[in-house]
Design an enzyme around this catalytic site. Structure first.
Site, PDB file in Angstrom:
ATOM      1  N   HIS A 252      -4.701  -4.066  -7.489  1.00 48.14           N
ATOM      2  CA  HIS A 252      -4.099  -2.810  -7.051  1.00 48.14           C
ATOM      3  C   HIS A 252      -4.939  -2.060  -6.025  1.00 48.14           C
ATOM      4  O   HIS A 252      -4.409  -1.331  -5.188  1.00 48.14           O
ATOM      5  CB  HIS A 252      -3.886  -1.927  -8.286  1.00 48.14           C
ATOM      6  CG  HIS A 252      -3.301  -0.582  -8.013  1.00 48.14           C
ATOM      7  ND1 HIS A 252      -2.051  -0.396  -7.458  1.00 48.14           N
ATOM      8  CD2 HIS A 252      -3.799   0.674  -8.242  1.00 48.14           C
ATOM      9  CE1 HIS A 252      -1.796   0.899  -7.362  1.00 48.14           C
ATOM     10  NE2 HIS A 252      -2.843   1.569  -7.821  1.00 48.14           N
TER      11      HIS A 252
ATOM     12  N   ASP B 268      -1.090   4.223  -3.810  1.00 48.51           N
ATOM     13  CA  ASP B 268      -0.745   4.686  -5.152  1.00 48.51           C
ATOM     14  C   ASP B 268      -0.094   6.069  -5.059  1.00 48.51           C
ATOM     15  O   ASP B 268       0.902   6.236  -4.365  1.00 48.51           O
ATOM     16  CB  ASP B 268      -2.020   4.654  -6.012  1.00 48.51           C
ATOM     17  CG  ASP B 268      -1.778   4.913  -7.484  1.00 48.51           C
ATOM     18  OD1 ASP B 268      -1.364   3.968  -8.188  1.00 48.51           O
ATOM     19  OD2 ASP B 268      -2.000   6.049  -7.935  1.00 48.51           O
TER      20      ASP B 268
END
Length: 298
Positions: free
Chosen positions: A278, A109
């Protein structure tokens, strides 16, 4: 001594750019690898992956500036103190302080965006690069559509001028954080509640919330300027790159992730989807550690 949730690791403070303290947790021995977390996590996100990598590597898991227990300076003009260029310099300084002039870097991320910039700006320091569940920042902004803006609404909420998003998050910190984590995870029970509590401990600090907003404001401004300058100059990633992403997450659904990385890379690019959302390192830690170990050994 500072605490860390990573078993067998020791936490300490190192010194980043302009004297900003950077919290690190270290363990293992062997070739060095730096692990960088994303939003809204801290270095604790690597709790299950780091010990596996430490069987063959010296592992440094760091809190990005503004996050966790690292320093949280004000953003400054143009949000430059949270430019990925500045955040990358933090981590290169920290690794040198720890005795590592050359190392591999793994970023999830936001940490992947810092790692991308680090590999461009410090090719002599970065041996190889792995990015988890991101496409290049400029590509994601350039290809924004309604579906992406709906799924990743915080990209556009957090960049609003201060103090609006900061004040709104302050009024509903825990609901905002929990909703964000639920949206990120594709696996029931992930993140575990003890990790949620650690992230919440940090997120309750108004200075961290401001830093998070500054991180995203920089990404929508000065970071794109740096990316455009690279494109104009023909600067590409030269180091081997591994891209991993969640097959059920937004990045996996909306992008040909490996192809977008090949657009900005001159070196070899490997890519693979894992069956998760994610939070790869929390949802599929053993698979992530396995893929990283093979890549790092390459």
């Amino acid at each position: 001594m500072p605490a860390t949730l990573i078993p067998g690791f020791q936490a300490a403070d190192a010194t980043g750019e302009d004297g900003v303290p950077i919290r690190v947790a270290t363990g293992g021995s062997g070739p060095p690898v730096l692990l960088l977390h994303g939003h809204p996590q801290t270095h604790a996100t690597w709790r299950e992956v780091a010990p596996l990598l430490a069987e063959r590597h010296t592992v440094v898991a760091a809190d990005l500036r503004g996050y966790g227990d690292s320093g949280k300076p004000a953003g400054g003009p143009g949000h430059a103190r949270y430019a990925k260029r500045t955040m990358a310099r933090d981590q290169v300084r920290v690794m040198r302080e720890l005795g590592h002039e050359r190392f591999a870097v793994v970023g999830h991320d936001r940490g992947g965006r810092v790692a991308h910039r680090m590999a461009l700006d410090h090719p002599g320091a970065v041996d190889r690069l792995a990015v988890l569940d991101i496409a290049p920042t400029a590509a994601m902004y350039d290809r924004t559509d309604r579906e992406f803006a709906t799924r990743y609404f915080w990209w556009f909420f957090l960049i609003q001028p201060a103090p609006l998003p900061e004040a709104m998050i302050a009024g509903a910190t825990e609901p905002f954080l929990r909703a964000h984590l639920r949206a990120q995870s594709g696996t029931a029970g992930v993140p575990r509640e003890d990790l949620v509590q650690e992230y919440l401990r940090c997120y309750r600090d108004p200075a961290m919330v401001h830093a998070v907003c500054e991180d995203y404001r920089a990404a929508a401004g000065i970071d794109l300027e740096h990316d455009r300058a690279d494109t104009a100059a023909g600067r590409l990633l030269e180091r081997p790159l591994l891209a991993l992403w969640g097959a059920h997450g937004t990045v996996g659904r909306l992008y040909d992730t490996a192809a977008t990385w090949r657009e900005v890379a001159n070196g070899p690019v490997q890519g693979e989807a894992l069956p998760c959302g994610h939070l790869l390192q929390e949802e599929r830690p053993e698979e992530v550690a396995d893929r990283l170990a093979a890549f790092l050994a390459g």
